[in-house]
Design an enzyme around this catalytic site. Structure first.
Site, PDB file in Angstrom:
ATOM      1  N   CYS A   1       0.846  -1.187   0.000  1.00 48.70           N
ATOM      2  CA  CYS A   1       0.000   0.000   0.000  1.00 48.70           C
ATOM      3  C   CYS A   1       0.884   1.241   0.000  1.00 48.70           C
ATOM      4  O   CYS A   1       2.081   1.155   0.266  1.00 48.70           O
ATOM      5  CB  CYS A   1      -0.863   0.074   1.266  1.00 48.70           C
ATOM      6  SG  CYS A   1      -1.931  -1.355   1.504  1.00 48.70           S
TER       7      CYS A   1
ATOM      8  N   GLY B   1      -0.660   0.749  -4.906  1.00 51.26           N
ATOM      9  CA  GLY B   1      -1.946   0.115  -4.663  1.00 51.26           C
ATOM     10  C   GLY B   1      -3.022   0.795  -5.471  1.00 51.26           C
ATOM     11  O   GLY B   1      -3.105   2.026  -5.464  1.00 51.26           O
TER      12      GLY B   1
ATOM     13  N   ASN C   1       0.568   0.347   5.955  1.00 52.15           N
ATOM     14  CA  ASN C   1       1.234  -0.361   4.854  1.00 52.15           C
ATOM     15  C   ASN C   1       2.043  -1.492   5.458  1.00 52.15           C
ATOM     16  O   ASN C   1       2.884  -1.254   6.325  1.00 52.15           O
ATOM     17  CB  ASN C   1       2.151   0.591   4.086  1.00 52.15           C
ATOM     18  CG  ASN C   1       3.035  -0.120   3.055  1.00 52.15           C
ATOM     19  OD1 ASN C   1       4.096   0.373   2.718  1.00 52.15           O
ATOM     20  ND2 ASN C   1       2.623  -1.266   2.554  1.00 52.15           N
ATOM     21  N   GLY C   2       1.806  -2.714   4.998  1.00 48.97           N
ATOM     22  CA  GLY C   2       2.574  -3.859   5.479  1.00 48.97           C
ATOM     23  C   GLY C   2       1.671  -5.029   5.760  1.00 48.97           C
ATOM     24  O   GLY C   2       0.535  -5.075   5.283  1.00 48.97           O
TER      25      GLY C   2
ATOM     26  N   CYS D   1      12.791  -4.059   2.985  1.00 49.42           N
ATOM     27  CA  CYS D   1      12.432  -5.022   1.930  1.00 49.42           C
ATOM     28  C   CYS D   1      13.266  -4.807   0.670  1.00 49.42           C
ATOM     29  O   CYS D   1      13.256  -3.724   0.081  1.00 49.42           O
ATOM     30  CB  CYS D   1      10.954  -4.823   1.599  1.00 49.42           C
ATOM     31  SG  CYS D   1      10.416  -5.648   0.104  1.00 49.42           S
TER      32      CYS D   1
ATOM     33  N   TYR E   1      11.600  -3.953  -7.552  1.00 48.76           N
ATOM     34  CA  TYR E   1      10.394  -3.756  -8.354  1.00 48.76           C
ATOM     35  C   TYR E   1       9.467  -2.658  -7.862  1.00 48.76           C
ATOM     36  O   TYR E   1       8.953  -1.875  -8.636  1.00 48.76           O
ATOM     37  CB  TYR E   1       9.596  -5.069  -8.408  1.00 48.76           C
ATOM     38  CG  TYR E   1       8.188  -4.914  -8.931  1.00 48.76           C
ATOM     39  CD1 TYR E   1       7.952  -4.801 -10.299  1.00 48.76           C
ATOM     40  CD2 TYR E   1       7.097  -4.860  -8.060  1.00 48.76           C
ATOM     41  CE1 TYR E   1       6.652  -4.645 -10.783  1.00 48.76           C
ATOM     42  CE2 TYR E   1       5.810  -4.699  -8.543  1.00 48.76           C
ATOM     43  CZ  TYR E   1       5.585  -4.596  -9.903  1.00 48.76           C
ATOM     44  OH  TYR E   1       4.321  -4.432 -10.369  1.00 48.76           O
TER      45      TYR E   1
ATOM     46  N   ASP F   1      12.808  -7.150 -14.289  1.00 45.80           N
ATOM     47  CA  ASP F   1      13.249  -7.051 -12.887  1.00 45.80           C
ATOM     48  C   ASP F   1      13.053  -8.349 -12.118  1.00 45.80           C
ATOM     49  O   ASP F   1      13.784  -8.616 -11.174  1.00 45.80           O
ATOM     50  CB  ASP F   1      12.506  -5.904 -12.184  1.00 45.80           C
ATOM     51  CG  ASP F   1      11.013  -6.091 -12.269  1.00 45.80           C
ATOM     52  OD1 ASP F   1      10.446  -6.704 -11.366  1.00 45.80           O
ATOM     53  OD2 ASP F   1      10.422  -5.635 -13.269  1.00 45.80           O
TER      54      ASP F   1
ATOM     55  N   CYS G   1      15.729  -7.118   4.256  1.00 43.79           N
ATOM     56  CA  CYS G   1      14.925  -8.347   4.259  1.00 43.79           C
ATOM     57  C   CYS G   1      15.100  -9.001   2.902  1.00 43.79           C
ATOM     58  O   CYS G   1      14.781  -8.420   1.864  1.00 43.79           O
ATOM     59  CB  CYS G   1      13.450  -8.070   4.485  1.00 43.79           C
ATOM     60  SG  CYS G   1      12.471  -9.604   4.374  1.00 43.79           S
TER      61      CYS G   1
HETATM   62  P1  5GP Z   1       5.681 -13.371 -14.246  1.00 43.78           P
HETATM   63  O1  5GP Z   1       6.585 -13.936 -15.276  1.00 43.78           O
HETATM   64  O2  5GP Z   1       6.075 -13.726 -12.858  1.00 43.78           O
HETATM   65  O3  5GP Z   1       4.234 -13.714 -14.514  1.00 43.78           O
HETATM   66  O4  5GP Z   1       5.721 -11.797 -14.345  1.00 43.78           O
HETATM   67  C1  5GP Z   1       6.938 -11.091 -14.151  1.00 43.78           C
HETATM   68  C2  5GP Z   1       6.614  -9.629 -14.288  1.00 43.78           C
HETATM   69  O5  5GP Z   1       5.770  -9.251 -13.211  1.00 43.78           O
HETATM   70  C3  5GP Z   1       7.837  -8.723 -14.228  1.00 43.78           C
HETATM   71  O6  5GP Z   1       7.758  -7.868 -15.346  1.00 43.78           O
HETATM   72  C4  5GP Z   1       7.677  -7.923 -12.965  1.00 43.78           C
HETATM   73  O7  5GP Z   1       8.025  -6.554 -13.206  1.00 43.78           O
HETATM   74  C5  5GP Z   1       6.223  -8.025 -12.642  1.00 43.78           C
HETATM   75  N1  5GP Z   1       5.962  -8.080 -11.216  1.00 43.78           N
HETATM   76  C6  5GP Z   1       6.783  -8.452 -10.208  1.00 43.78           C
HETATM   77  N2  5GP Z   1       6.172  -8.340  -9.015  1.00 43.78           N
HETATM   78  C7  5GP Z   1       4.942  -7.889  -9.248  1.00 43.78           C
HETATM   79  C8  5GP Z   1       3.836  -7.553  -8.406  1.00 43.78           C
HETATM   80  O8  5GP Z   1       3.887  -7.646  -7.174  1.00 43.78           O
HETATM   81  N3  5GP Z   1       2.708  -7.096  -9.038  1.00 43.78           N
HETATM   82  C9  5GP Z   1       2.631  -6.979 -10.391  1.00 43.78           C
HETATM   83  N4  5GP Z   1       1.491  -6.534 -10.931  1.00 43.78           N
HETATM   84  N5  5GP Z   1       3.652  -7.278 -11.215  1.00 43.78           N
HETATM   85  C10 5GP Z   1       4.794  -7.741 -10.653  1.00 43.78           C
HETATM   86 MG    MG Z   2       7.609  -5.534 -15.073  1.00 42.85          MG
END
Ligand code: 5GP
Ligand code: MG
Length: 456
Positions: free
Chosen positions: A2, A29, A103-104, A237, A243, A347, A434
């Site tokens: 969040c 969020g 948030n958390g 974190c 990301y 990423d 973390c």
């Molecule tokens: P995957 O291959 O795991 O389906 O998707 C990887 C992509 O999801 C990467 O481009 C990354 O930037 C994105 N991503 C990583 N963590 C999250 C998250 O917590 N939420 C969303 N919406 N995208 C994420």
């Molecule tokens: Mg991405």
């Protein structure tokens, strides 16, 4: 996950400032948002499901009068995507009313809930409400109450809270989720999840709120109360750097953009490959892609254009549209890709559902080779501290080797940044982060699979 903000701005319209600060935190969020404002007497609040810009208008903001405000934008992780779980939460104590935003994610919610009075009525299903009730049922001043919560609550919690005439902010004793403090004009203050929000409202960055620190802002100015944290290692974190955070934010003066750029440079050193061009999956991997290109000496190109209005789609696509999958979000720049050997920097790979589609999209657009490079190590463990990361079953790297993941994504090669490379890029000590999702050790969680889960 969040975004939160708190504003204390004598003589100014705090809700409006909170609105713009939250706008800068919308990436944290998109499910619901809310603002509560206090004018010295009454606390008024407004919250709804959806994006900030769709919730608030002039009429609503002008109702939220006063020089103190807090705001929240929510991304829930389980099926509790309903408006009673939206924040700020409003509570009443014998000291007066307060509004609360979190948030958390707490990891001992069930134990904490058991300590509440049997008569306590919980309306929401979130850990946040349990913490708010703990504050209600504690004794003494608000600072005393927060101290008692800090001594009991485990997990990740960055909190903003306002009473009728004060603003409070505090951070869990591990400092898992970020929270920073800025100065606004002569005698105003702003706290926010990320420093990018300070710039948006014209506040000057002062510092991070320390783990275990309580901030109080009132007519007497800013006061800080530090609780004991010596025994606990600090644990910001790592995924915030990888990301989550906006690249124009900094944590402890370390720019997220520069950390990601460095991740890309180190990735190029660790996993070089013969190719023609480097691109990144927008937006989160762009700084890493530029870093990779700089180190490799190859040109950086835009291979995919992301629809910047996509956000969270509330209208679910019909079956034919769904099969268009990633096309809803990305279109390839064919002219940049045709017959090229392409290095694609992203990423993270979490579930492994998006990544194969991206590789396929680039091949359809004519890429001759696709070399996947990831600016984090494999994500092998779930997060209990506020990132929606899925379970062991869903995490591709918990179940498959790098070579198997390469095959599943359809890439010609796959390289992940090493843990040492990542830590060096962020420029902090390993023991101050973390790394739960990467190594399965969590700062304040007993044992990974025993955790009580009630995500916020
Ligand atoms: P995957 O291959 O795991 O389906 O998707 C990887 C992509 O999801 C990467 O481009 C990354 O930037 C994105 N991503 C990583 N963590 C999250 C998250 O917590 N939420 C969303 N919406 N995208 C994420
Ligand atoms: Mg991405």
């Amino acid at each position: 996950m969040c975004g939160i903000t708190g504003v204390f701005a004598p003589g100014r319209d705090a809700a409006r400032l909170a609105f713009f600060a939250l706008y800068a935190l919308q990436h944290r969020g998109q499910e619901s948002a809310g603002i509560a404002a206090a004018d010295g007497g009454t606390i008024r609040s407004h919250k709804e499901m959806g994006l900030l810009g769709a919730i608030f208008d002039e009429d609503i903001l002008s109702e939220l009068s006063g020089h103190i405000a807090i705001g929240h934008t929510r991304y829930s992780t389980t099926g509790s995507s309903i408006v009673v779980n939206a924040q700020p939460l409003l509570e009443r104590t014998e000291l007066g009313d307060f509004a609360f935003a979190h948030n958390g994610n707490l990891t001992n919610t069930d134990d904490l809930r058991d300590t509440l009075a049997p008569t306590t009525v919980l309306q929401a299903t979130s850990d946040s409400e349990v913490m708010a009730k703990l504050l209600v049922e504690s004794k003494g001043s608000m600072v005393d109450r927060i101290k008692s919560v800090l001594a009991k609550a485990r997990g990740a919690y960055s909190i903003v809270l306002c009473t009728q005439n004060e603003l409070y902010a505090f951070r869990d004793p591990w400092g898992v989720r970020p929270l920073c403090l800025g100065k606004l004009g002569e005698n105003g203050y702003v706290v926010a999840s990320e420093s990018c929000a300070l710039g948006t409202v014209g506040a000057q960055y002062l510092r991070e709120i320390e783990r275990g620190e309580i901030i109080r802002v009132s007519a007497d100015g800013l006061e800080s109360f530090q609780t004991e944290t010596q025994e606990t290692p600090s644990a910001l974190c790592m995924f915030e750097y990888i990301y989550f955070a906006r690249p124009d934010s900094s944590f402890n003066e370390r720019s997220v953009y520069m950390a990601r750029y460095e991740m890309g440079r180190r990735l190029a050193k660790e996993h070089p490959v013969e190719a023609d061009v480097v691109m990144a999956v927008p937006d989160s991997a762009v700084a890493g892609g530029i870093g990779y290109a700089a180190e490799s000496g190859l040109p950086y190109i835009e291979g995919l254009i992301k629809n910047r209005y996509i956000g969270r789609t509330f209208i679910s696509p019909d079956q034919r549209m769904r099969s268009r999958g990633v096309h809803l979000k990305f279109n390839p720049v064919v002219e940049n890709l045709r017959d090229q050997r392409v290095i694609v920097v992203d990423d993270s790979i979490v579930r492994g559902t998006t990544t194969p589609r991206i590789v396929a999209l680039l091949r359809e657009a004519g890429a001759r080779e696709v070399h996947l490079r990831i600016t984090s190590p494999p994500i092998k463990h779930p997060c209990y501290l506020g990132v929606d990361m899925a379970t062991y079953d869903e995490l591709i790297a918990a179940n498959y080797s790098v070579e198997e993941i390469r095959r599943k994504t359809g890439a010609d090669s796959l390289g992940y940044l090493s843990l040492d490379g990542l830590i060096a890029s962020v420029g902090r000590r390993r023991e101050d982060m973390c790394l739960g999702c990467l190594i399965g050790e969590y700062p304040n969680v007993p044992a990974a699979r025993e955790v009580q889960s009630t995500p916020a």
